[in-house]
Design a protein around this motif. Structure first.
Motif, PDB file in Angstrom:
ATOM      1  N   ALA A   9      -5.076   3.322   4.693  1.00 16.67           N
ATOM      2  CA  ALA A   9      -4.345   2.135   4.219  1.00 16.67           C
ATOM      3  C   ALA A   9      -4.911   0.871   4.857  1.00 16.67           C
ATOM      4  CB  ALA A   9      -2.848   2.265   4.508  1.00 16.67           C
ATOM      5  N   ALA A  10      -5.179   0.918   6.147  1.00 19.82           N
ATOM      6  CA  ALA A  10      -5.728  -0.261   6.825  1.00 19.82           C
ATOM      7  C   ALA A  10      -7.150  -0.557   6.342  1.00 19.82           C
ATOM      8  CB  ALA A  10      -5.704  -0.064   8.335  1.00 19.82           C
ATOM      9  N   ALA A  33       8.420  -4.626   5.155  1.00 20.67           N
ATOM     10  CA  ALA A  33       8.696  -3.221   5.465  1.00 20.67           C
ATOM     11  C   ALA A  33      10.123  -3.086   5.968  1.00 20.67           C
ATOM     12  CB  ALA A  33       7.722  -2.709   6.525  1.00 20.67           C
ATOM     13  N   ARG A  34      10.737  -1.986   5.606  1.00 21.16           N
ATOM     14  CA  ARG A  34      12.050  -1.693   6.169  1.00 21.16           C
ATOM     15  C   ARG A  34      11.872  -1.510   7.680  1.00 21.16           C
ATOM     16  NH1 ARG A  34      15.401   0.741   1.575  1.00 21.16           N
ATOM     17  NH2 ARG A  34      13.953   0.580  -0.166  1.00 21.16           N
ATOM     18  N   ARG A  43       5.359   3.418  10.116  1.00 19.13           N
ATOM     19  CA  ARG A  43       3.983   3.544   9.604  1.00 19.13           C
ATOM     20  C   ARG A  43       3.529   2.253   8.926  1.00 19.13           C
ATOM     21  NH1 ARG A  43       1.465   8.297   9.618  1.00 19.13           N
ATOM     22  NH2 ARG A  43       2.650  10.169  10.053  1.00 19.13           N
ATOM     23  N   ALA A  44       4.374   1.693   8.079  1.00 17.83           N
ATOM     24  CA  ALA A  44       4.016   0.446   7.392  1.00 17.83           C
ATOM     25  C   ALA A  44       3.880  -0.700   8.383  1.00 17.83           C
ATOM     26  CB  ALA A  44       5.054   0.103   6.325  1.00 17.83           C
ATOM     27  N   TRP A  92       0.854  -1.182   0.000  1.00 22.51           N
ATOM     28  CA  TRP A  92       0.000   0.000   0.000  1.00 22.51           C
ATOM     29  C   TRP A  92       0.887   1.227   0.000  1.00 22.51           C
ATOM     30  CZ3 TRP A  92       0.300  -3.663   3.832  1.00 22.51           C
ATOM     31  CH2 TRP A  92       1.013  -3.301   4.975  1.00 22.51           C
ATOM     32  N   GLN A  93       0.402   2.259  -0.677  1.00 21.89           N
ATOM     33  CA  GLN A  93       1.090   3.538  -0.729  1.00 21.89           C
ATOM     34  C   GLN A  93       0.036   4.633  -0.694  1.00 21.89           C
ATOM     35  OE1 GLN A  93       1.334   1.472  -3.759  1.00 21.89           O
ATOM     36  NE2 GLN A  93       2.677   0.171  -2.559  1.00 21.89           N
ATOM     37  N   LEU A  94       0.255   5.631   0.136  1.00 22.41           N
ATOM     38  CA  LEU A  94      -0.667   6.768   0.228  1.00 22.41           C
ATOM     39  C   LEU A  94       0.100   8.060   0.026  1.00 22.41           C
ATOM     40  CD1 LEU A  94      -2.823   5.977   3.392  1.00 22.41           C
ATOM     41  CD2 LEU A  94      -3.439   5.605   1.009  1.00 22.41           C
ATOM     42  N   ARG A  95      -0.581   9.050  -0.527  1.00 20.97           N
ATOM     43  CA  ARG A  95       0.038  10.373  -0.587  1.00 20.97           C
ATOM     44  C   ARG A  95       0.194  10.887   0.847  1.00 20.97           C
ATOM     45  NH1 ARG A  95      -4.368  14.154  -3.452  1.00 20.97           N
ATOM     46  NH2 ARG A  95      -2.902  15.721  -2.759  1.00 20.97           N
TER      47      ARG A  95
END
Length: 177
Positions: A111-112, A134-135, A140-141, A99-102
């Motif tokens: 995202a959730a 995720a790194r 956040r991720a 998932w990616q959000l602005r």
């Protein structure tokens, strides 16, 4: 897949007209620095339109639940993010949910919310599990993966030759809404 609708969002296929909105996601360093090396920062609207064209053309050839989708707010019709399910390299056995959000959409649970809808649909497609990576510093991720009901399974450099936290969800893990 068709369209998935949640209380606040619509998850739908990308359209070429989404290029400007998509650039506000995939053209922003705050977002792209967390993406895998396979997806770099997009330079301009023309490059974004070309990438969307490739995604749109690939979509019908992808075996469900694989694909890429736009996240759109229901109240404003604004595209605020993207979701994807694809095979993780190098062995192409594990399916990754991404998932990616602005940045302006961060912190609102989008995202959730969108991810949960996509997960529910994905598990109707005869799959046993989905992974998210995720790194370690991408809090956040990691937080979103946990809110989705995903379980931490460890850290690996198996994917993308990066040190990544790995989360997994199976149908029996779904959070009742």
């Amino acid at each position: 897949m068709g369209v998935l609708t949640t209380e606040r969002l619509v998850v739908r296929e990308w359209e070429l007209d989404d290029a400007d909105a998509a650039l506000e996601i995939y053209g922003v360093d705050k977002v792209t620095r967390w993406l895998t090396p396979a997806m770099g920062q997009i330079a301009d609207t023309d490059a974004m339109r070309l990438l969307l064209q490739a995604w749109i053309e690939d979509q019908p050839n992808m075996l469900p639940p694989r694909g890429r989708w736009a996240i759109q707010r229901r109240d404003t019709d604004e595209v605020i993010g993207g979701l994807g399910i694809r095979l993780l390299p190098p062995y192409e056995e594990d399916l990754e949910l991404s998932w990616q959000l602005r940045p302006e959409a961060w912190g609102h649970g989008y995202a959730a919310e969108a991810g949960a809808a996509l997960i529910s649909w994905a598990f109707t497609q005869e799959i046993d599990e989905l992974f998210a990576v995720a790194r370690p510093s991408n809090t956040r991720a990691i937080g979103t993966a946990k809110r989705l009901g995903m379980t931490w399974v460890g850290e690996t450099d198996k994917y993308y030759n990066l040190r990544l936290q790995v989360f997994r969800i199976r149908p029996s893990d779904l959070i009742d809404g």
